[in-house]
Design an enzyme around this catalytic site. Structure first.
Site, mmCIF file in Angstrom:
data_model
loop_
_atom_site.group_PDB
_atom_site.id
_atom_site.type_symbol
_atom_site.label_atom_id
_atom_site.label_comp_id
_atom_site.label_asym_id
_atom_site.label_seq_id
_atom_site.Cartn_x
_atom_site.Cartn_y
_atom_site.Cartn_z
ATOM 1 N N GLU A 132 0.780 -1.212 0.088
ATOM 2 C CA GLU A 132 0.061 -0.083 0.096
ATOM 3 C C GLU A 132 0.883 1.361 -0.115
ATOM 4 O O GLU A 132 0.434 2.213 -0.733
ATOM 5 C CB GLU A 132 -0.944 0.078 1.149
ATOM 6 C CG GLU A 132 -2.092 -0.927 1.133
ATOM 7 C CD GLU A 132 -3.178 -0.923 0.067
ATOM 8 O OE1 GLU A 132 -3.889 -0.166 0.231
ATOM 9 O OE2 GLU A 132 -2.915 -1.333 -1.116
ATOM 10 N N THR A 185 -5.754 7.785 -5.747
ATOM 11 C CA THR A 185 -5.628 7.765 -4.466
ATOM 12 C C THR A 185 -4.654 9.038 -3.973
ATOM 13 O O THR A 185 -5.398 9.575 -2.706
ATOM 14 C CB THR A 185 -5.368 6.538 -3.897
ATOM 15 O OG1 THR A 185 -5.994 5.639 -4.364
ATOM 16 C CG2 THR A 185 -5.213 6.323 -2.275
#
Length: 311
Positions: A132, A185
């Site tokens: 991530e 994101t």
């Protein structure tokens, strides 16, 4: 010891309206698949990626799956192991549904299985967070933890990492609509305010506590009235066309809540049953079409098991 394994890992809804970076749950669909094989030469390589429209790198140092697998092998003292990976993207990239998380979790579950599972699912979470960190610049756990553990998850603390699985009403159903617009994101994180008013923080704390209490007591009405975000959603909602009209449509058709999944642009609702979720999906998709925006819809109960072996 197995020589190959095929693993599916589920999509996730992170933040869950008021729980920015600390709450998330898994859904049955969509998700990603990884086929992993041991090979005689040391090193982690990627031999195939499909479903990504050429967007993901084959370089093992730049792909979240291979990177996290290499970290895992180093940690268990087996950097000599050779692995080849086939990645099948069965979910849209940039959807706000934990696309990078699903791939990474599938890869980690696969390599842990091939190594005869020396680590628990909980112990795999930090390695998934490495993926991530590469994908969006910050190693948060609200996607990878529910993808690995299944169910509904609270990340109480990051330093030290403290993750709690939460109970939830089994009848809760989730509807998800992904409008095909681009909301990276990293960009979605950058527009969030760095300072907030104390009165807003108090409201947010109350809602997060109410949501967790509602999950534990399986009080659906308490869950519904707690799912309000006064900090992140007011900023991120500007990235999603007609956000508040979409909310109105959902709530008029039986939604218990309405919010942004992860950083968006997917939106999600909780409902009391699958029929309501289906109707809400149809209504929201119809409105997106009116906005000249194609969309993809999913509906699912909360996924309790996380990654599974397909073969």
């Amino acid at each position: 010891m197995k020589r190959s394994v095929n693993v599916f890992a589920p999509a996730t809804v992170a933040n869950v309206v008021c729980g920015y970076d600390v709450l998330g749950f898994a859904v049955n669909a969509p998700g990603d698949e990884v086929i992993m094989r041991l090979r005689d030469e040391p090193g982690v390589i990627i031999t195939k990626i499909s479903g990504d429209e050429g967007r993901l790198p084959y370089d093992p140092a730049k792909n979240t799956v291979s990177l996290s697998v290499q970290h895992y092998l180093n940690h268990i003292g087996r950097p000599d192991v050779g692995v080849e990976i086939e990645l099948f993207k069965k979910m849209p990239i940039g959807s706000g549904l934990g696309s990078s998380s699903a791939s990474t979790v599938a890869g980690l579950f696969a390599i842990n299985t091939l190594m005869d599972s020396p680590l628990s699912k909980m112990e795999l979470v930090p390695f998934a967070m490495k993926g991530e960190e590469m994908a969006c610049g910050y190693g948060h756990a609200d996607n990878v933890a529910p993808a690995l553990l299944g169910g509904f998850v609270l990340v109480r603390s990051y330093e030290p990492l403290d993750i709690i699985k939460l109970p939830y009403p089994e009848e809760l159903f989730c509807s998800i609509v992904f409008p095909q617009i681009d909301v990276p994101t990293r960009d979605a994180r950058q527009i969030i305010r760095s300072k907030i008013l104390l009165k807003d923080a108090v409201v947010q704390w109350g809602n997060v506590a109410g949501l967790v209490a509602g999950l534990y007591t399986k009080d659906i009405d308490l869950i519904a009235r707690s799912m309000k975000d006064v900090i992140v959603e007011p900023v991120r909602s500007i990235l999603i066309p007609d956000f508040y009209k979409l909310r109105e449509i959902a709530m008029e058709n039986g939604a218990l809540s309405f919010g942004i999944s992860g950083s968006g642009p997917s939106v999600f609702t909780f409902t009391r049953n699958e029929d309501d979720a289906r109707i809400i999906n149809e209504k929201l998709q119809k409105h997106f079409l009116w906005l000249d925006t194609e969309s993809i819809a999913y509906r699912s109960p909360i996924n309790a098991q996380g990654p599974i072996i397909l073969d």
